[in-house]
Design a protein around this motif. Structure first.
Motif, PDB file in Angstrom:
ATOM      1  N   PRO A 193       0.813  -1.225   0.000  1.00  0.00           N
ATOM      2  CA  PRO A 193       0.000   0.000   0.000  1.00  0.00           C
ATOM      3  C   PRO A 193       0.845   1.274   0.000  1.00  0.00           C
ATOM      4  CG  PRO A 193      -0.910  -1.591   1.557  1.00  0.00           C
ATOM      5  CD  PRO A 193       0.410  -2.141   1.107  1.00  0.00           C
ATOM      6  N   GLU A 194       1.969   1.263   0.742  1.00  0.00           N
ATOM      7  CA  GLU A 194       2.761   2.487   0.910  1.00  0.00           C
ATOM      8  C   GLU A 194       3.504   2.907  -0.353  1.00  0.00           C
ATOM      9  OE1 GLU A 194       2.684  -0.061   2.902  1.00  0.00           O
ATOM     10  OE2 GLU A 194       1.808   0.747   4.734  1.00  0.00           O
ATOM     11  N   SER A 195       3.695   2.004  -1.297  1.00  0.00           N
ATOM     12  CA  SER A 195       4.380   2.380  -2.535  1.00  0.00           C
ATOM     13  C   SER A 195       3.491   2.142  -3.749  1.00  0.00           C
ATOM     14  CB  SER A 195       5.691   1.604  -2.681  1.00  0.00           C
ATOM     15  OG  SER A 195       5.463   0.214  -2.652  1.00  0.00           O
ATOM     16  N   ASP A 196       3.028   0.908  -3.935  1.00  0.00           N
ATOM     17  CA  ASP A 196       2.220   0.580  -5.119  1.00  0.00           C
ATOM     18  C   ASP A 196       0.910   1.363  -5.159  1.00  0.00           C
ATOM     19  OD1 ASP A 196       4.121  -1.344  -5.841  1.00  0.00           O
ATOM     20  OD2 ASP A 196       3.159  -2.861  -4.609  1.00  0.00           O
ATOM     21  N   ILE A 197       0.141   1.264  -4.081  1.00  0.00           N
ATOM     22  CA  ILE A 197      -1.188   1.881  -4.068  1.00  0.00           C
ATOM     23  C   ILE A 197      -1.080   3.404  -3.923  1.00  0.00           C
ATOM     24  CG2 ILE A 197      -3.429   1.892  -2.940  1.00  0.00           C
ATOM     25  CD1 ILE A 197      -2.553  -0.737  -4.443  1.00  0.00           C
ATOM     26  N   ARG A 198      -0.216   3.839  -3.044  1.00  0.00           N
ATOM     27  CA  ARG A 198      -0.037   5.281  -2.872  1.00  0.00           C
ATOM     28  C   ARG A 198       0.376   5.945  -4.180  1.00  0.00           C
ATOM     29  NH1 ARG A 198       4.651   8.274   0.793  1.00  0.00           N
ATOM     30  NH2 ARG A 198       4.117  10.408   0.168  1.00  0.00           N
ATOM     31  N   GLY A 199       1.383   5.372  -4.841  1.00  0.00           N
ATOM     32  CA  GLY A 199       1.859   5.958  -6.085  1.00  0.00           C
ATOM     33  C   GLY A 199       0.796   5.991  -7.160  1.00  0.00           C
ATOM     34  N   THR A 200       0.047   4.889  -7.297  1.00  0.00           N
ATOM     35  CA  THR A 200      -1.006   4.821  -8.309  1.00  0.00           C
ATOM     36  C   THR A 200      -2.088   5.861  -8.049  1.00  0.00           C
ATOM     37  OG1 THR A 200      -0.614   2.450  -8.512  1.00  0.00           O
ATOM     38  CG2 THR A 200      -2.653   3.298  -9.451  1.00  0.00           C
ATOM     39  N   ASN A 201      -2.533   5.949  -6.805  1.00  0.00           N
ATOM     40  CA  ASN A 201      -3.604   6.883  -6.467  1.00  0.00           C
ATOM     41  C   ASN A 201      -3.164   8.333  -6.644  1.00  0.00           C
ATOM     42  OD1 ASN A 201      -5.103   4.646  -5.816  1.00  0.00           O
ATOM     43  ND2 ASN A 201      -5.029   4.951  -3.604  1.00  0.00           N
ATOM     44  N   GLU A 202      -1.958   8.641  -6.197  1.00  0.00           N
ATOM     45  CA  GLU A 202      -1.479  10.024  -6.292  1.00  0.00           C
ATOM     46  C   GLU A 202      -1.251  10.433  -7.739  1.00  0.00           C
ATOM     47  OE1 GLU A 202       1.911  10.398  -3.745  1.00  0.00           O
ATOM     48  OE2 GLU A 202       0.708  10.426  -1.903  1.00  0.00           O
ATOM     49  N   PHE A 203      -0.734   9.512  -8.553  1.00  0.00           N
ATOM     50  CA  PHE A 203      -0.536   9.835  -9.963  1.00  0.00           C
ATOM     51  C   PHE A 203      -1.873  10.011 -10.667  1.00  0.00           C
ATOM     52  CE2 PHE A 203       0.549   8.455 -14.419  1.00  0.00           C
ATOM     53  CZ  PHE A 203       1.241   9.610 -14.742  1.00  0.00           C
ATOM     54  N   ASN A 204      -2.838   9.157 -10.330  1.00  0.00           N
ATOM     55  CA  ASN A 204      -4.157   9.266 -10.943  1.00  0.00           C
ATOM     56  C   ASN A 204      -4.827  10.593 -10.599  1.00  0.00           C
ATOM     57  OD1 ASN A 204      -6.512   7.982 -12.361  1.00  0.00           O
ATOM     58  ND2 ASN A 204      -7.445   8.269 -10.351  1.00  0.00           N
ATOM     59  N   ALA A 205      -4.579  11.084  -9.370  1.00  0.00           N
ATOM     60  CA  ALA A 205      -5.208  12.335  -8.933  1.00  0.00           C
ATOM     61  C   ALA A 205      -4.477  13.565  -9.456  1.00  0.00           C
ATOM     62  CB  ALA A 205      -5.254  12.377  -7.406  1.00  0.00           C
ATOM     63  N   SER A 206      -3.284  13.371  -9.994  1.00  0.00           N
ATOM     64  CA  SER A 206      -2.499  14.514 -10.469  1.00  0.00           C
ATOM     65  C   SER A 206      -2.932  14.931 -11.869  1.00  0.00           C
ATOM     66  CB  SER A 206      -1.011  14.169 -10.482  1.00  0.00           C
ATOM     67  OG  SER A 206      -0.711  13.294 -11.561  1.00  0.00           O
ATOM     68  N   GLU A 207      -2.468  16.077 -12.283  1.00  0.00           N
ATOM     69  CA  GLU A 207      -2.763  16.581 -13.621  1.00  0.00           C
ATOM     70  C   GLU A 207      -1.809  16.001 -14.659  1.00  0.00           C
ATOM     71  OE1 GLU A 207      -2.562  20.801 -13.368  1.00  0.00           O
ATOM     72  OE2 GLU A 207      -4.382  21.000 -12.145  1.00  0.00           O
ATOM     73  N   LEU A 208      -0.864  15.170 -14.219  1.00  0.00           N
ATOM     74  CA  LEU A 208       0.176  14.663 -15.111  1.00  0.00           C
ATOM     75  C   LEU A 208      -0.181  13.323 -15.745  1.00  0.00           C
ATOM     76  CD1 LEU A 208       3.234  15.428 -12.783  1.00  0.00           C
ATOM     77  CD2 LEU A 208       2.448  16.781 -14.736  1.00  0.00           C
ATOM     78  N   SER A 209      -1.196  12.639 -15.206  1.00  0.00           N
ATOM     79  CA  SER A 209      -1.458  11.267 -15.650  1.00  0.00           C
ATOM     80  C   SER A 209      -1.973  11.210 -17.086  1.00  0.00           C
ATOM     81  CB  SER A 209      -2.449  10.589 -14.709  1.00  0.00           C
ATOM     82  OG  SER A 209      -3.702  11.234 -14.765  1.00  0.00           O
ATOM     83  N   GLY A 210      -2.951  12.042 -17.428  1.00  0.00           N
ATOM     84  CA  GLY A 210      -3.499  12.031 -18.786  1.00  0.00           C
ATOM     85  C   GLY A 210      -4.337  10.802 -19.085  1.00  0.00           C
TER      86      GLY A 210
END
Length: 273
Positions: A193-210
């Motif tokens: 959760p601390e790396s895989d899930i956190r990273g996925t969720n934060e990237f998805n919520a960012s404006e950079l994911s597209g």
């Protein structure tokens, strides 16, 4: 990195494997902790090289060598020895072993290939990993210098890792299917959760994911059933196979909903006419 730094120290892994990996990346002058110990046996008082390690280590005069960067490529097999050498360099004058900086801001930069504190092995409990080594180094550096260590970690959950993956997916779709765009949805399967899930969720919520990044947590690794993950996935399943099946079902359902919507719109259009 290979173009920016000349002589680099590569830490981790078994034997000489990480040196070969670094040279494969294009680094021209790669040294290992074994090379340093071979040059001066007193560098690590409690570790002596085996005959195989001695044979795989390269002779060099490190009193005349300036190491420009430190890369931790894989988990350390000798925490005490590797940390001693890394700290010597971090507190050195311009990466020259055997020297000490008066300001402790002249040493080479240090980079870690990932930042996972723990990982899953055959043991029934998680084992400490590279992120723990980084935390330990930061604590020792602070205790010895009174300063904070500036280090860089790549891999999850850093945003750059997900941007790189997106570019690779787009390139693969373009080269294989002639579609010059990333997938509409990327299903990311992980056990931490601390790396895989956190990273996925934060990237998805960012404006950079597209695109949409959808996190799936599996119960086969670091995460254990009954514990509460620090970062919540979109869904939790038993294993990777179940994660793949879930993603396929979800995409099929989305397709069916889209077709139903199209048929409904067509019927409405006919009624209006």
């Amino acid at each position: 990195m290979a173009q920016k730094y000349g002589t680099v120290l590569v830490v981790g892994g078994e034997g000489d494997k990480c040196r070969a990996v670094a040279e494969g990346y294009g680094f021209k002058d790669v040294v290992t902790p074994g090379d340093i110990i071979k040059d001066n046996n007193d560098t690590t008082p409690f570790r002596k090289l085996t005959q195989d390690e001695t044979d795989n280590s390269r002779a060099r005069n490190f009193g005349e060598t300036e190491i420009e960067a430190i890369f931790v490529f894989a988990d350390s097999r000798d925490w005490a020895g590797d940390q001693q050498i890394i700290l010597d360099l971090l507190m050195s004058q311009h990466g020259r072993l055997g020297t000490r900086s008066e300001t402790f801001d002249e040493g080479p930069p240090i980079f870690f290939s990932h930042n996972d504190i723990v990982w899953s092995t055959s043991h029934n409990l998680t084992r400490i990993g590279m992120g723990a080594l980084r935390t330990s180094l930061e604590a020792m550096y602070r205790a010895m210098t009174g300063k904070e260590l500036n280090s860089t970690a790549f891999g999850k959950p850093q945003i750059g890792t997900f941007q790189f993956a997106t570019r690779l997916l787009q390139q693969w779709r373009r080269d294989t299917h002639g579609i010059n765009a990333p997938p509409e949805t990327v299903y990311f399967v992980g056990d931490t959760p601390e790396s895989d899930i956190r990273g996925t969720n934060e990237f998805n919520a960012s404006e950079l994911s597209g695109t949409t990044w959808y996190s799936i947590l599996v119960r086969t690794g670091v995460f254990q059933e009954g514990s509460k993950p620090a970062f919540h996935p979109n869904v939790t399943v038993d294993n990777v196979l179940e994660a793949v099946k879930y993603g396929i079902r979800r995409e099929v359902e989305k397709c069916l909903q889209c077709k139903v919507q199209q048929l409904s719109e067509q019927q409405e259009a006919v009624i209006e006419e």
